[in-house]
Design a protein around this motif. Structure first.
Motif, short mmCIF file in Angstrom:
data_model
loop_
_atom_site.label_atom_id
_atom_site.label_comp_id
_atom_site.label_asym_id
_atom_site.label_seq_id
_atom_site.Cartn_x
_atom_site.Cartn_y
_atom_site.Cartn_z
N PHE A 65 36.49 35.80 26.74
CA PHE A 65 36.99 34.47 26.40
C PHE A 65 38.43 34.60 25.93
N GLN A 66 39.12 33.47 25.87
CA GLN A 66 40.52 33.45 25.48
C GLN A 66 40.66 33.05 24.01
N MET A 67 41.54 33.78 23.30
CA MET A 67 41.82 33.49 21.90
C MET A 67 43.24 33.90 21.60
N ASP A 68 44.04 32.99 21.08
CA ASP A 68 45.44 33.29 20.73
C ASP A 68 46.19 33.87 21.92
N ASP A 69 45.96 33.31 23.11
CA ASP A 69 46.62 33.78 24.34
C ASP A 69 46.29 35.23 24.66
N ARG A 70 45.15 35.70 24.19
CA ARG A 70 44.69 37.06 24.51
C ARG A 70 43.31 36.96 25.16
N THR A 71 43.00 37.90 26.04
CA THR A 71 41.66 37.99 26.62
C THR A 71 40.82 38.91 25.76
N ILE A 72 39.77 38.37 25.18
CA ILE A 72 38.89 39.13 24.30
C ILE A 72 37.61 39.46 25.05
N VAL A 73 37.21 40.71 25.02
CA VAL A 73 35.96 41.14 25.64
C VAL A 73 35.04 41.64 24.54
N LEU A 74 33.93 40.94 24.33
CA LEU A 74 32.94 41.34 23.34
C LEU A 74 31.73 41.93 24.07
N ILE A 75 31.30 43.10 23.63
CA ILE A 75 30.19 43.79 24.28
C ILE A 75 28.97 43.73 23.37
N ASP A 76 27.93 43.02 23.85
CA ASP A 76 26.66 42.92 23.12
C ASP A 76 25.80 44.12 23.50
N THR A 77 25.20 44.76 22.53
CA THR A 77 24.41 45.97 22.78
C THR A 77 22.98 45.81 22.28
N PRO A 78 22.04 46.57 22.83
CA PRO A 78 20.66 46.50 22.35
C PRO A 78 20.57 46.86 20.87
N GLY A 79 19.65 46.22 20.16
CA GLY A 79 19.49 46.48 18.74
C GLY A 79 18.84 47.82 18.46
#
Length: 319
Positions: A65-79
């Motif tokens: 997603f975009q935030m402050d004109d930056r592309t942010i990649v969040l990686i969700d991992t198994p618990g």
């Protein structure tokens, strides 16, 4: 929020190019709020949320997603603390997934967020083992890329009691003392977009300003000429697995002494047959756990390699 240079060690690489993607991995036990954090940060529901003990995230997923004109990649991992998969297996699966997705090529991780639910009353042995292994892999010079974010504040009744429990985790001898004392950030996540974005911005600021530091495992591998089991991380993981094997062997020995008479197996008395089945089922369960731990020990080299590729990738500059 603590953003000091971890251990005063020099940051050998240049600053992160501001037009590159910012990649952040989220780790934590099942139910810690990793998927919720991503949904809140993105401002929309992109991941399914678990409302029970069964984890929704079986395999890692990445969300951009975009935030402050930056592309942010969040990686969700198994618990972690999954009944069906050991923590070692979960970390191994994360590494394999990241390699397949190309997250170990030109684009590397910029930070780790450990989400911790304050409703969790005490640190288990597996949590302590995970933290110790992470410390051995990263080394103090990389601790400032770790953000310990507490969650579930809306579900507590006695906030003072929770604060006391958290303080014990950061106190000397606590599970997070080493990380915190040498640069890891301790933050409270309020389950709002503003809170999530503040944590992400802190990671961006460190990556932009400090670039990529060297880590302990990479240096030790150079000294040990690639002999992973001779590194601090290798010795730590080997010791952890060996300890679990010894505990299981002792448990199997003790359980074996409670074995019912062999005649109970096909006895006409239903209580006797039930007793035999119950004993035999438990014996098979223990033997299965032991076999899995022994297999992990045999695979130690490959496991450490994958750990290294995942966590060391956080600090390796783009090619």
């Amino acid at each position: 929020m603590d953003k000091t240079d971890a251990g005063g060690q020099s940051q050998s690489q240049g600053p992160k190019p501001k037009n590159s993607k910012v990649m952040i991995a989220l780790l934590g036990v099942t139910g810690a709020g990793k998927s919720t954090f991503i949904n809140v940060a993105c401002g929309r529901e992109v991941l399914k949320i678990s409302h029970g003990a069964k984890p929704c995230t079986q395999d890692p997923k990445s969300v951009e997603f975009q935030m402050d004109d930056r592309t942010i990649v969040l990686i969700d991992t198994p618990g972690f603390d999954d009944d069906k998969r050991s923590d070692v297996r979960i970390l191994e699966d994360i590494a394999i997934w990241m390699a397949k997705k190309g997250y170990m090529g030109e684009q590397m991780l910029d930070g780790l967020i450990f989400l911790h639910p304050v409703t969790l009353t005490r640190a288990g042995g597996s949590e302590l083992s995970r933290t110790q292994l992470l410390e051995k892999i990263l080394g103090p010079g990389a601790y400032n890329r770790v953000f310990i974010a507490t969650t579930m504040w809306d579900y507590i009744v006695n906030e003072n009691l929770v604060k006391e429990r958290l303080e014990s985790r950061f106190a000397e001898g606590g599970v997070w003392h080493e990380l915190k004392s040498k640069g890891a950030a301790d933050v409270k996540h309020h389950n709002t977009q503003e809170s999530a974005h503040a944590i992400i911005r802190s990671i961006i600021e460190i990556a932009d300003r400090m670039g990529k530091p060297e880590i302990r495992l990479e240096n030790e591998l150079k000294k040990e000429k690639g002999r992973l089991v001779q590194t601090s991380a290798g010795k730590t993981l080997e010791g952890q697995i060996t300890e679990k094997i010894l505990i299981l062997e002792d448990e199997i020995c003790k359980h074996g002494k409670t074995r019912p008479p062999a005649s109970y197996r096909n006895d006409k008395v239903s209580e006797h047959r039930t007793e035999w089945k119950r004993w035999h089922s438990r014996q098979r369960e223990l033997q299965g756990k032991l076999a899995r731990r022994e297999q992990e020990l045999k695979k130690l080299q490959n496991i450490i390699v994958r750990f290294f590729r995942v966590l060391a990738a956080m600090f390796r500059p783009p090619r």
